[in-house]
Structures are given as C-alpha cells and as structure tokens.
Scaffold this active site. Structure first.
Site, PDB file in Angstrom:
ATOM      1  N   ASP A 174       0.807  -1.010   0.024  1.00 20.67           N
ATOM      2  CA  ASP A 174      -0.108   0.108  -0.134  1.00 20.67           C
ATOM      3  C   ASP A 174       0.871   1.052   0.075  1.00 20.67           C
ATOM      4  O   ASP A 174       1.809   1.506   0.725  1.00 20.67           O
ATOM      5  CB  ASP A 174      -0.771  -0.206   1.314  1.00 20.67           C
ATOM      6  CG  ASP A 174      -1.992   0.815   1.270  1.00 20.67           C
ATOM      7  OD1 ASP A 174      -2.121   1.772   0.329  1.00 20.67           O
ATOM      8  OD2 ASP A 174      -3.107   0.686   2.079  1.00 20.67           O
TER       9      ASP A 174
ATOM     10  N   HIS B 208      -9.770  -1.533  -7.055  1.00 19.03           N
ATOM     11  CA  HIS B 208      -9.599  -0.258  -6.382  1.00 19.03           C
ATOM     12  C   HIS B 208      -8.613   0.635  -7.160  1.00 19.03           C
ATOM     13  O   HIS B 208      -8.959   1.736  -7.394  1.00 19.03           O
ATOM     14  CB  HIS B 208      -9.041  -0.656  -4.988  1.00 19.03           C
ATOM     15  CG  HIS B 208      -8.782   0.452  -4.294  1.00 19.03           C
ATOM     16  ND1 HIS B 208      -9.798   1.123  -3.480  1.00 19.03           N
ATOM     17  CD2 HIS B 208      -7.465   0.727  -3.494  1.00 19.03           C
ATOM     18  CE1 HIS B 208      -9.157   2.145  -2.565  1.00 19.03           C
ATOM     19  NE2 HIS B 208      -7.935   1.896  -2.839  1.00 19.03           N
TER      20      HIS B 208
HETATM   21  C1  HEM Z   1      -9.025   0.253   3.975  1.00 21.38           C
HETATM   22  C2  HEM Z   1      -9.066   1.138   2.978  1.00 21.38           C
HETATM   23  C3  HEM Z   1      -8.222   1.133   1.587  1.00 21.38           C
HETATM   24  C4  HEM Z   1      -7.132   0.029   1.480  1.00 21.38           C
HETATM   25  C5  HEM Z   1      -7.155  -1.154   2.092  1.00 21.38           C
HETATM   26  C6  HEM Z   1      -6.480   0.573   0.125  1.00 21.38           C
HETATM   27  C7  HEM Z   1      -5.443  -0.130  -0.502  1.00 21.38           C
HETATM   28  C8  HEM Z   1      -4.919   0.515  -1.387  1.00 21.38           C
HETATM   29  C9  HEM Z   1      -3.801  -0.477  -2.200  1.00 21.38           C
HETATM   30  C10 HEM Z   1      -3.341  -1.801  -1.927  1.00 21.38           C
HETATM   31  C11 HEM Z   1      -3.718   0.345  -3.354  1.00 21.38           C
HETATM   32  C12 HEM Z   1      -2.368   0.042  -4.378  1.00 21.38           C
HETATM   33  C13 HEM Z   1      -0.997   0.236  -4.251  1.00 21.38           C
HETATM   34  C14 HEM Z   1      -0.769   1.810  -4.313  1.00 21.38           C
HETATM   35  O1  HEM Z   1      -0.879   2.387  -5.105  1.00 21.38           O
HETATM   36  O2  HEM Z   1      -0.683   2.215  -2.989  1.00 21.38           O
HETATM   37  C15 HEM Z   1      -4.120   1.786  -3.174  1.00 21.38           C
HETATM   38  C16 HEM Z   1      -4.328   2.500  -4.104  1.00 21.38           C
HETATM   39  C17 HEM Z   1      -4.981   3.671  -4.094  1.00 21.38           C
HETATM   40  N1  HEM Z   1      -5.617   4.088  -3.164  1.00 21.38           N
HETATM   41 FE1  HEM Z   1      -6.334   2.827  -1.779  1.00 21.38          FE
HETATM   42  N2  HEM Z   1      -7.135   1.766   0.065  1.00 21.38           N
HETATM   43  C18 HEM Z   1      -7.982   1.959   0.836  1.00 21.38           C
HETATM   44  C19 HEM Z   1      -8.858   3.262   0.891  1.00 21.38           C
HETATM   45  C20 HEM Z   1      -8.663   4.409  -0.174  1.00 21.38           C
HETATM   46  C21 HEM Z   1      -9.552   5.487   0.062  1.00 21.38           C
HETATM   47  C22 HEM Z   1     -10.441   5.863   0.826  1.00 21.38           C
HETATM   48  C23 HEM Z   1      -8.921   6.228  -1.202  1.00 21.38           C
HETATM   49  C24 HEM Z   1      -9.445   7.582  -1.589  1.00 21.38           C
HETATM   50  C25 HEM Z   1     -10.752   7.897  -1.621  1.00 21.38           C
HETATM   51  C26 HEM Z   1      -7.854   5.569  -1.797  1.00 21.38           C
HETATM   52  C27 HEM Z   1      -7.369   5.975  -2.741  1.00 21.38           C
HETATM   53  C28 HEM Z   1      -6.190   5.319  -3.452  1.00 21.38           C
HETATM   54  C29 HEM Z   1      -5.412   5.700  -4.288  1.00 21.38           C
HETATM   55  C30 HEM Z   1      -5.580   7.274  -5.058  1.00 21.38           C
HETATM   56  C31 HEM Z   1      -4.641   4.756  -5.047  1.00 21.38           C
HETATM   57  C32 HEM Z   1      -3.509   4.926  -5.893  1.00 21.38           C
HETATM   58  C33 HEM Z   1      -4.245   4.548  -7.187  1.00 21.38           C
HETATM   59  C34 HEM Z   1      -3.398   4.732  -8.459  1.00 21.38           C
HETATM   60  O3  HEM Z   1      -3.257   5.882  -8.947  1.00 21.38           O
HETATM   61  O4  HEM Z   1      -2.664   3.847  -8.960  1.00 21.38           O
HETATM   62  N3  HEM Z   1      -7.555   4.451  -1.270  1.00 21.38           N
HETATM   63  N4  HEM Z   1      -5.289   1.729  -2.299  1.00 21.38           N
END
Ligand code: HEM
Ligand SMILES: [Cu+2]
Lengths: 403, 203
Positions: free
Chosen positions: A223, A313
């Site tokens: 993450d 996601h």
């Molecule tokens: C428990 C809740 C969440 C988990 C476990 C989670 C987990 C992850 C994981 C594993 C990734 C992929 C790796 C990375 O690029 O960091 C990711 C990407 C991302 N997450 Fe989350 N996330 C959560 C909630 C959220 C929320 C609430 C938002 C925004 C409203 C968000 C926004 C993003 C964004 C912007 C990316 C990068 C996307 C990209 O440009 O590739 N995430 N998240």
C-alpha cells in the site's frame, strides 16, 4: 551473609573460592555479552537520534517519510476560547514542538530524559472547520477545507471517531516518544480544548519494510505504491500555493476504515488480487509484473476480460492528473476483538491535498459508488482539518491567521 | 512593620523535579530571550507559571537558566515584570521544618562564566499583585537589574504547571501559592529585593 555465618572458617573459605569462580565466570559471560552487543550495535541502525525539522515553509509530518508510530489527537475548543486564546495555545505549542523535535525537553517537563531521543518525531497541527466557526474566522477558512458530503453507500460513521476543532498529529519511530510527547502537549492544550478522540496507528518497524516499496497494510497488500514523491509533485498536489495566510498549508482527510478481515479471508488469492487490481506478492498491477510499472488499464487477460477489472480499487482510485491526485499517508490500527472474536482492525486512511472538494471528494465518490473493496471495508470515522502552514524561527504556528 | 512570618509554600516541596536545563535555547515563541545590550547575561528555557487553577491568582513566578558570559560575578538585585506592579527575588528555605519561600538576601548571583537556575522549588523571580489572572500562553516581559547597574529583559510565555501538587500532602493547590495574609501584607513592599535582615519576613 547467611552462608558465611553458618559454615565456619573452612566452609567460608570454600564459599569465597566458589564465589570467586562464579564471579570470574560472570565476568567472562558479561564480556561475551558486551562483545556481542557491540557487534549488534555496529550492525544496527540507531533510530533514536533521528530528527525532522520543526521550522520551515511547511509543517513536518506531511510529506515526511512516515514514521512507525502515530497518534491523531483531536480536541474541541472549550467554551469561551476565542481567536486570541487559540493564538496563545499556538505560541505554547510552537515552543514545545521546536524543543521536542530536536531532542530537548518541553519546558517544565518532569521526565526530560524521555525527550532526548526524538526518533524523527514530528508534531503537525491542524484546525477543523469548527475552530474557524467558533472563533469568528469563517471568512479566513481555507477554500480547500470543506466538510465531506455523506457517502451513504459505505459510511457507518460514529461520533466517537469523527469531527474535531483541533488536531495534533504526533509521529515518531518510537512509541515511547509518541506517548511522552502526547502527554506533554496534552498538558499545554487542556486549558483551551477538551479531548474528542485519540486514534493510534502504526506501520512497519524501522528496518522491517522493503526499501523503495510501499508498506504492507493489514490486508497484506503493498500500500503506497502510487503516491506523489517529489517536491514538484508535492507542490502540485499537496500544498496550498496562496495567496493568503494559508500558503504552505494543506488539508487532511482522516477516515477510520474498519477491515472485515474475517470475511476477506473467505476470498481466494486471485479474487483478492482482482479486488485491488494488483498482485499480492509483488504489488505489480495485474497487467504486468513489477510494482512500479504503469498499469495498463486496457490490457486483457487470457480469458479476454480486462486484466484490471472495472470494480478494481486501482482503476477507480486513479487520480485524473495532478490536480485530482492526493498524497496518502495511512496508518494501521489494531484494537481489541469483539466478544465473538472478530478482529477490530483497519486503516487510519490519511490523505493530504490542497483542496478536498477538488481532489478527494470526486475520488471518494467514484470509490463509494463501485469499488468492490467496499464489501470488506467500512468507514467508521471521518474528519477534515486545515494543516497550518509552517513557521520560521521566531514565529509561531498560525501567526498569519491569528497574529 | 508587622511581619506575616514565614510564607508557607503549597507545592514547592523538595520532591519537586528540577526543570531541565536544556542548553542555551531561545524560545521559538517570541523574540530572542536575551535582550541584554552586550549579552553579558542570557537566559534560556524561561517560562512563567500560569495562574490558571491556582488558589491565589495574584502571584506566580518566572523561571529559567541565567548564564553569565563575563569573568565577573553578577548579582540580580531587582526585577520588574509586565504582568504586575510588584516583583521580588525569592529563594526556598527550610524553616521550622517547613519549606518556605522568602526574599533572597543579597539578590541572585550568577557566577562568572557560570549559570544559575531559577526553578520551582528553588530560586525564582516572584511576580506579585497580579491583577488580571494569567492564562497559559500569555506573554510576560521580565526585566532584571544587576549590581553593576546593567539590566536585561526577556519576553517569555506562561505555562500551566501542576508544580509538586501531586506529591504534596497538604492539599493546597498551585505550586507557588502563598497564604493570603502574605499577599495582603505585602502591600507595604515596593518592588525589588528586600534589604538583608528582613529576609524572613515578607511584608
Ligand atoms: C481500508 C481502505 C483502503 C485500502 C486497504 C486501500 C488499499 C490500497 C492499495 C493496496 C492500493 C494499491 C497500491 C498503491 O498504489 O498504493 C491503493 C491505491 C490507491 N488508493 Fe487505496 N485503499 C483504501 C482506501 C482508499 C481510499 C478511501 C481512497 C481515497 C478516497 C484511496 C485512494 C487510493 C489511490 C488514489 C490509490 C492509487 C491509485 C493509482 O493511481 O494507482 N484508497 N489503495
Ligand atoms: Cu516566591
């Protein structure tokens, strides 16, 4: 000594000899222990003396590489606390922060020794919308600080984790430092504000993560892969660029998101990967094989379906250019399981952006609408804060607003 | 003058932890602490106890670490402050089995090339006749006059401080609180150091 008194001259001498032998053995053991310890120390990275700057254009603790331990401490202003009183609190906190982040005890600290190793301590101060309203400063509230709309499809928000007039965000690579700093700051804050909620979080210990990679979260996913990382990106995504008193500040969205890990366990590994759009082992997008490669959102898998599904996601979270991206700096939490043995774990999702309405809200709306991850994650707390601009030596936090 | 006798100090028991001397620190909040024209004496880690929560909000004290950069001893002989019209130089002493504070005979000496610590439970600049209570975070300017006629002043902040109340058996509040009789008796006193010989009386 009892044995000498009862054992006479000969016994006493024998005892003395035995004691001498034991002492020699002890000395040898402790020498070995010392040599081993020195060897260990030589190999280890001593993190206690690490320091992050307190003063500067921006507050530390935002684009700072995340420390291992953190507490988000929210307060509500006491009745009758006006802008002048908030100014007094800011002067006190600025002095405290300047000292504690450089390994010097706060004034009147009765356990000064605990302040000697700051372990990259940062203290970041933010104002909630309530503070601007209650001190008659609504006009000066940054345009980027807006309350979030409701997300009825996902939200199960509880008051005990939501809102707040004032935020003190403390981070360090040592949980002892976080605890002691919290205690000292609490002493200076309580005359002005009452605690509303405290949320503690942690990340991998120093030296446990994979260098150059995102940290794993409690779902086991890497993450933090896609995140602004350079000053140019921070300027484009994170910082308010003025004009006005808020230049150099930013906004924080803090969402306490519970993970239903017991139901997540029911998925097989490939389903888990589909939900995210990334491989669990390497963190690579499902369209490729390396963590940091650009995801190919059009790529098809061998069945002819999108390699990164529509509900993934990754696909839905993608910011549409810098103006719509955010900086994520989350912490994990792990509280006591409930009576049935279900874990109470999750993520203190923490994001920074110059403008909540422009950057965060559209992203959260897309995710709330169709992110499959929502089946296993539930927001139970939500708060927004204006993270004050930094201060230069001789100035105090918020002086541009309250001075 | 009728003496109020020794002043019984609520919180300033000997169990008081010393305020750490953190090295030469200029408080971030406010202008540089040392305002002496030639920098002969500087102060670090200065603060004033807020009167918030004190039983007697008319008095408090200033603390810090004074450092003398000259090769001659310098003695603080009087002081003034911006929060009240009356300032004294106090010490803590044991008298009749109780810790008391009283004006220090001969002033507060800062040894040549050395430091003197003003701290709860020890030497301090006593701020008396405070008319408006001092909430935490208030700025107070303290000016010191030395025996050679030179002066220095520094601006500092009030802080909430529990003092040694936690350890104090008597149940009084306020680390620096004194009996009310002392406060009223003090009206005959002018600012500055009591003349030697009246050291055991306060007013
Ligand atoms: C428990 C809740 C969440 C988990 C476990 C989670 C987990 C992850 C994981 C594993 C990734 C992929 C790796 C990375 O690029 O960091 C990711 C990407 C991302 N997450 Fe989350 N996330 C959560 C909630 C959220 C929320 C609430 C938002 C925004 C409203 C968000 C926004 C993003 C964004 C912007 C990316 C990068 C996307 C990209 O440009 O590739 N995430 N998240
Ligand atoms: Cu006194």
């Amino acid at each position: 000594m009892l044995f000498a008194a009862g054992s006479g001259v000969i016994g006493g001498a024998a005892a003395v000899a035995a004691t001498a032998t034991a002492l020699a053995a002890d000395r040898e053991r402790s020498t070995i222990a010392r040599v081993e310890r020195d060897a260990l120390l030589a190999r280890s990275t001593f993190v206690g003396t690490g320091m992050e700057p307190a003063a500067g254009k921006h507050q530390s603790g935002v684009v700072t590489a995340p420390q291992a331990h953190s507490v988000f401490a929210a307060f509500d202003l006491r009745e009758g606390v006006d802008a002048a009183a908030v100014g007094r609190l800011m002067r006190l906190l600025t002095d405290d922060i300047t000292r504690v982040t450089s390994g010097r005890a706060a004034l009147a600290d009765t356990a000064a020794e605990l302040a000697a190793t700051p372990a990259r301590l940062t203290v970041t101060v933010g104002f909630g919308p309530g503070l601007f309203a209650r001190t008659g400063l609504t006009e000066q509230q940054p345009a980027g600080l807006v309350e979030l709309p409701a997300f009825p499809k996902i939200d199960q928000l509880q008051d005990r984790w939501s809102g707040g007039d004032l935020l003190l965000h403390i981070c360090a690579d040592d949980a002892m430092v976080v605890a002691h700093t919290q205690r000292m700051l609490l002493k200076d804050t309580r005359a002005f504000a009452v605690p509303r909620w405290f949320q503690r979080g942690f990340r991998r210990a120093v030296g446990s993560g994979i260098p150059g990679s995102g940290d794993r979260n409690l779902m086991g996913q890497i993450d933090g892969t896609v995140n602004p990382a350079t000053d140019t990106e921070f300027d484009a995504v994170v910082w308010d660029t003025g004009p006005g008193w808020f230049a150099g500040g930013t906004t924080m969205v803090l969402r306490r998101i519970r993970m239903d890990l017991d139901r997540w366990d029911e998925l097989d590994r490939s389903a888990m990967e589909q939900v995210m759009g990334r491989h669990l082992d390497t963190g690579a997008p499902l369209s490729g094989s390396a963590e940091h490669e650009e995801p190919d959102l059009a790529a098809l898998d061998f069945t002819g379906l999108k390699a990164i599904p529509d509900f993934a996601h990754l696909r839905l979270a993608r910011g549409d250019g810098p103006a719509r991206q955010i900086l994520r700096r989350p912490y994990n939490y792990d509280d006591s399981p409930d009576a049935d043995g279900a874990s109470d774990v999750g993520q203190l999702f923490c994001s920074y952006q110059a403008d909540i309405g422009r950057q965060f809200v559209p992203m959260q709306q897309r995710l709330a609408e169709s992110d499959l991850l929502n089946k296993w994650t539930t927001p139970v707390g939500s708060a927004v804060f204006a993270i004050l601009p930094g201060f230069e030596a001789g100035q105090w936090l918020g002086q541009g607003l309250l001075g | 003058m009728a003496c109020a006798g020794l002043l019984i100090v609520g919180g300033c028991s000997s169990a008081q932890e010393p305020v750490p001397a953190n090295g030469s620190v200029t408080p971030a909040a406010g202008p540089p602490a040392a305002a002496e024209a030639d920098g002969a004496v500087t102060i670090a880690d200065s603060w004033v106890k807020s009167t918030l929560g004190a039983e007697d909000t008319t008095m408090t004290a200033a603390f810090g670490v004074l450092t003398n950069h000259t090769d001659k001893d310098l003695t603080v002989v009087s002081a003034t402050n911006s929060a009240s019209g009356r300032t004294e130089l106090h010490e803590m002493a044991m008298a009749d089995g109780a810790m008391v504070m009283r004006p220090v005979a001969g002033g507060i000496t800062v040894p040549a090339g050395g430091s003197t610590t003003l701290e709860p439970g020890g030497l301090h600049v006593m701020i008396m006749d405070v008319q408006t209570p001092l909430p935490p975070g208030e700025q107070v300017t303290v000016s010191l006059t030395f025996d050679n006629g030179s002066t220095m002043s520094f601006q500092t902040l009030t802080k909430e401080f529990a003092g040694a109340n936690e350890n104090y058996q008597g149940g009084e509040t306020g680390g620096m609180s004194m009996g009310t009789d002392a406060a009223t008796a003090g009206t005959e006193h002018s600012a500055g150091v009591s003349t030697p010989g009246t050291a055991t009386s306060h007013g």
